[in-house]
Design an enzyme around this catalytic site. Structure first.
Site, PDB file in Angstrom:
ATOM      1  N   SER A   1      56.152 -38.028  61.171  1.00  0.00           N
ATOM      2  CA  SER A   1      56.904 -39.273  60.999  1.00  0.00           C
ATOM      3  C   SER A   1      56.324 -40.391  61.842  1.00  0.00           C
ATOM      4  O   SER A   1      55.737 -40.154  62.907  1.00  0.00           O
ATOM      5  CB  SER A   1      58.366 -39.033  61.411  1.00  0.00           C
ATOM      6  OG  SER A   1      59.077 -40.242  61.518  1.00  0.00           O
TER       7      SER A   1
ATOM      8  N   TYR B   1      63.920 -36.901  67.887  1.00  0.00           N
ATOM      9  CA  TYR B   1      63.268 -36.560  66.611  1.00  0.00           C
ATOM     10  C   TYR B   1      61.776 -36.833  66.676  1.00  0.00           C
ATOM     11  O   TYR B   1      60.955 -35.973  66.317  1.00  0.00           O
ATOM     12  CB  TYR B   1      63.927 -37.380  65.503  1.00  0.00           C
ATOM     13  CG  TYR B   1      63.274 -37.264  64.150  1.00  0.00           C
ATOM     14  CD1 TYR B   1      63.414 -36.110  63.385  1.00  0.00           C
ATOM     15  CD2 TYR B   1      62.557 -38.330  63.608  1.00  0.00           C
ATOM     16  CE1 TYR B   1      62.838 -36.013  62.127  1.00  0.00           C
ATOM     17  CE2 TYR B   1      61.982 -38.244  62.353  1.00  0.00           C
ATOM     18  CZ  TYR B   1      62.128 -37.091  61.613  1.00  0.00           C
ATOM     19  OH  TYR B   1      61.553 -37.002  60.363  1.00  0.00           O
TER      20      TYR B   1
ATOM     21  N   LYS C   1      58.724 -34.029  66.477  1.00  0.00           N
ATOM     22  CA  LYS C   1      57.643 -34.117  65.496  1.00  0.00           C
ATOM     23  C   LYS C   1      56.277 -34.120  66.196  1.00  0.00           C
ATOM     24  O   LYS C   1      55.325 -33.477  65.729  1.00  0.00           O
ATOM     25  CB  LYS C   1      57.803 -35.371  64.638  1.00  0.00           C
ATOM     26  CG  LYS C   1      58.924 -35.295  63.625  1.00  0.00           C
ATOM     27  CD  LYS C   1      58.610 -34.306  62.521  1.00  0.00           C
ATOM     28  CE  LYS C   1      59.613 -34.348  61.396  1.00  0.00           C
ATOM     29  NZ  LYS C   1      59.310 -33.375  60.310  1.00  0.00           N
TER      30      LYS C   1
END
Length: 339
Positions: free
Chosen positions: A126, A154, A158
């Protein structure tokens, strides 16, 4: 050839499965089995009904023996917990994103060390791996040489997975490829727990005759990619031969998928042009500092040269994203959107 998609019944998983089933090949080689692994399975859904498809239902870490019961050639690892839920529950994010990815990599490593072949693992990362730090502000234009400094759990998770995949690839355990996804819009269906979900909601809900809340200032710029371009990018990175030169994938550096840079104001203006005043007026601006802090930490302007070398290009305009949505999901639009 046996191809696996984790998160196979998710939004992108379904579209990726449909793309593979249209050609029934991967890199020119016929696909013998397409395995869709997911916690949430719809047995009657179109991908599952195809005779080429096998379904693995349940928590991925509990089902890896089943996934690897027969040799796996390619894994598209899309299964993940999303941004806002990872921020609210760090343990959930670490398990769903980091622990599960490591377990998948270890299963792939075990196959390459015994029966073979060495699986090609394609990971959906991402743009959230990037962020700005007071000691090192984010540059105005991002490329793959920019130091990732995630400002969310998050994004951090990732990035951890990116490094694990690079290390397993360096050792020859897997052939890892990382695609950093932009915010995908316009997504159909109901909202999810992603902090960026409103970027689809402010288009999707008004077109369906519903109200929507925009939690950021209209001047905020964002990096978007249509579902069509995102799936095409994942496939292109997965199928590319390794090496130097145009169309080939060099090194272990992730590829940032091409970004369309737009402001939220431009998105709302496009909605107004396409659907009229009454539809656009269904959007209410109500800033939420937590959402704006997270989404605003993500870069919006990207140098797309690495993706372009693979033949990938950003969407032409936000209007084209809306037109794609209208063409792909006519039943999700009110018959008279102005009512």
């Amino acid at each position: 050839m046996r191809v696996v998609i984790t998160g196979g019944f998710g939004f992108l998983g379904r579209r990726l499965a449909a793309a593979l089933l249209r050609t029934r090949t991967f890199g020119g080689t016929p696909i013998e089995r397409l395995v869709l692994a997911d916690r949430a399975v719809e047995p009657g859904a179109p991908p599952a009904a195809d005779p080429l498809v096998d379904v693995v239902h349940g928590d991925l870490t509990d089902r890896l023996d089943e996934v690897f019961a027969e040799p796996v050639d390619v894994v598209f690892h899309l299964a993940a917990a999303v941004s806002a839920e990872c921020e609210a529950d760090v343990d959930l994010g670490m398990y769903a994103n980091v622990d599960t990815t490591r377990a998948l990599l270890d299963a792939a490593r075990a196959q390459s060390a015994t029966t073979g072949p060495t699986p090609r693992v394609v990971f959906s990362s991402s743009l959230a791996v990037y962020g700005s730090d007071p000691a090192l502000p984010v540059p105005p234009v991002i490329d793959e040489s920019t130091l990732p400094l995630p400002r969310s759990s998050y994004g951090t998770q990732k990035l951890v997975c990116e490094h694990l995949i690079a290390d397993y690839t360096r050792h020859g355990f897997v052939d890892g490829r990382v695609a950093r996804l932009m915010t995908v819009a316009v997504r159909p269906g109901t909202p999810n727990a992603a902090a960026s979900g409103f970027l689809s909601g402010i288009i999707r809900e008004p077109l369906a005759g519903l109200g929507a809340v925009c939690p950021v200032r209209p001047g905020l710029q964002v990096a978007l990619s249509s579902p069509r371009r995102t799936v095409h990018g994942l496939l292109r990175i997965a199928e590319a031969e390794r090496g130097k030169g145009p169309g080939r994938l060099e090194g272990q550096v992730p590829v940032n998928l091409p970004a369309l840079t737009v402001s939220v104001a431009e998105m709302l203006r496009t909605l107004r042009e396409v659907a009229g005043e009454a539809v656009a007026d269904r959007v209410t601006i109500a800033p939420d500092p937590a959402v704006e802090t997270m989404v605003g930490s993500w870069p919006a302007v990207f140098d797309n040269r690495r993706a372009a070398a693979l033949g990938l290009a950003p969407d032409a305009s936000f209007l084209s994203l809306v037109q794609d949505y209208l063409a792909d999901h006519p039943n999700a639009v009110a018959l008279d959107a102005s009512e």
